[in-house]
Design an enzyme around this catalytic site. Sequence first.
Site, PDB file in Angstrom:
ATOM      1  N   GLU A   1      22.839  19.961  48.011  1.00 10.08           N
ATOM      2  CA  GLU A   1      21.902  19.182  47.204  1.00 10.08           C
ATOM      3  C   GLU A   1      20.883  18.444  48.083  1.00 10.08           C
ATOM      4  O   GLU A   1      20.543  17.293  47.845  1.00 10.08           O
ATOM      5  CB  GLU A   1      22.660  18.182  46.320  1.00 10.08           C
ATOM      6  CG  GLU A   1      23.575  18.852  45.301  1.00 10.08           C
ATOM      7  CD  GLU A   1      24.225  17.877  44.337  1.00 10.08           C
ATOM      8  OE1 GLU A   1      24.321  18.203  43.152  1.00 10.08           O
ATOM      9  OE2 GLU A   1      24.644  16.781  44.780  1.00 10.08           O
TER      10      GLU A   1
ATOM     11  N   GLU B   1      27.311  24.122  40.356  1.00 12.22           N
ATOM     12  CA  GLU B   1      28.135  23.013  39.861  1.00 12.22           C
ATOM     13  C   GLU B   1      27.859  22.836  38.374  1.00 12.22           C
ATOM     14  O   GLU B   1      26.756  22.454  37.971  1.00 12.22           O
ATOM     15  CB  GLU B   1      27.838  21.704  40.607  1.00 12.22           C
ATOM     16  CG  GLU B   1      28.301  21.711  42.054  1.00 12.22           C
ATOM     17  CD  GLU B   1      28.165  20.347  42.725  1.00 12.22           C
ATOM     18  OE1 GLU B   1      27.838  19.360  42.029  1.00 12.22           O
ATOM     19  OE2 GLU B   1      28.382  20.265  43.954  1.00 12.22           O
TER      20      GLU B   1
END
Length: 611
Positions: A183, A258
Amino acid sequence: MNTLKKYIFLLVVLCISASVYAQNAQHSFKLSDNNFLLDDKPFQIISGEIHYPRVPKEAWRDRMKMAKAMGLNTIGTYVFWNLHEPQKGKFDFSGNNDIAAFVKIAQEEGLWVILRPSPYVCAEWEFGGYPYWLQNEKSLVVRSKQQEYLNEYKKYINAVGKQLAQLQVNHGGNILMVQVENEYGSFAADKEYLAINRKMFIEAGFDGLLYTCDPEVDIVGGHLNGLLPAINGQDNPDRVKAAINKYHNGVGPYFIAEWYPAWFDWWGTPHHTVPAEQYTGKLDSVLKAGISINMYMFHGGTTRGFMNGANYKDTSPYEPQISSYDYDAPLNEAGNATEKFKQFRAVIQKHLPKDVKLPAIPAAKLAISIKPFQLDKKYYVFNNLTTGVENAKPLTFEDLKQDYGYMLYRTQITGGKKGSLKINKLRDYAIIFINGKQVGILDRRLNQDSLSLDLPSGKLQLDIFVENMGRINFGKYLLENKKGITENVSFNGAVIENWKMFSLPFSNVEGFAKKQSTNTSNFGPTFSTGSFKLSKTGDTYLDMQNWGKGVVWINGHNLGKYWSIGPQQTIYVPKEWLKTGDNSIQVLELLNDKAATITAIETPILNSLKK
């Protein structure tokens, strides 16, 4: 007869050899315009996240079997730098840190693995996975191109590569893909830094399929050309495809790295739950669209020891996470199937070939209760202090090369006045004593840093007991993560000097109990020890509702933290760490020195808030 025996023996050897060859045969895993291709055949990843340190090693295989029973074909896991290099240059891949064994067990159970070994993991984990000692390296800045950071990063990823590179699918293992950074687009957008990451991964032996993952709005910053872009937190098929198409030529495959079936918890807020019905339709639409998915979490487990992280942003207070990482996941904290598990399994079954039948769901594990028992020995922590370190100003945990736990700050002040005691940049929770009497608590969660005091006359002993409640694991304040009293202490604006610091990491609780002094300054936190007998073992939950705040160890295992404010009021004890006969227990209690009795119950209490 001897000839027959030899024939049977040879046949057995051949069968074993064939099985080993099948498990270790090299495979190919690559991208086509629309699909992942495993051995040149379309393959849809249906994955669930399990973190090896959050599950006892003895239970890894059971959790894998549960994954198969829900219909998963893949397991995702982070790799945690601060577990594997807790002190600079000292690597540990043993016991519950044996990530290679975790991956191999998955292979034995017929599961592929998605590996996420980047130095930064987030994961509601202490310092986002970074080892605390990085903050002692001069000028080092994490997630940067700074050479000091890259030098340490390279040593770490090379050590991980030695453990896991040979387990990639193209080397006969079961690791399908390896994630580069994590991320990153939520943090920065330096493409040169990302390219350095990729180069180090390849040099460490990760020469298979590499990818990045980011939330939808952050892919622009976190993606690197040449790597597969994956998306986090989005499950609308059209939006998934639109977001990813921008970055790999308008074609698939598509991967939700995710997908959140619920959320994590932090102290003082309700336990997060989301009904399965809110997610089954979304899962169905994703699988129907041919999109691959990794649910975060399939099984959360427990963040044991002092490894919980914390969130902190300019728009919200410091939020340290609880030890239970139940996550309202398909498998609960103990590893049993939930209603969400059953409903997700039914959705997945719809999208499997007609001739594929999922294994039966394993029965829930035996849970036991334990009658109330007394902890028969109690020690006051301040009676067991080391010689301490003296300094004009307070020193941080990092200054004293202390990773986790607690520290006592002690000095002398002159009394006979009223005023405000202020701790500048307290990290994170302080209990204050004057001449052995508790006079207040300061809690970073509540933005507290000052205490009004009316001091008695004379020379006074000021004690400040400080807890590290978890380093920040997400956002820009990842770069400001030192613990303890990180600036100074003042009274009515005058800075207090001449401190003595006592490290209390509680990394060796057996040794702590054996070194007790005969000092009778009985105030402050207590350390209690005892034992209980079991005629049979099973999962159980220590009921800590009558205690205050602290940590529990059973049979040498640090089970995590409890705090009466909730939402977590019980501590999960896995069957694998109990034994018939005598079991030892130790409890560090910060607030209630009268507590002495514990009971254990069959079900957790994860949603009880108290003031």
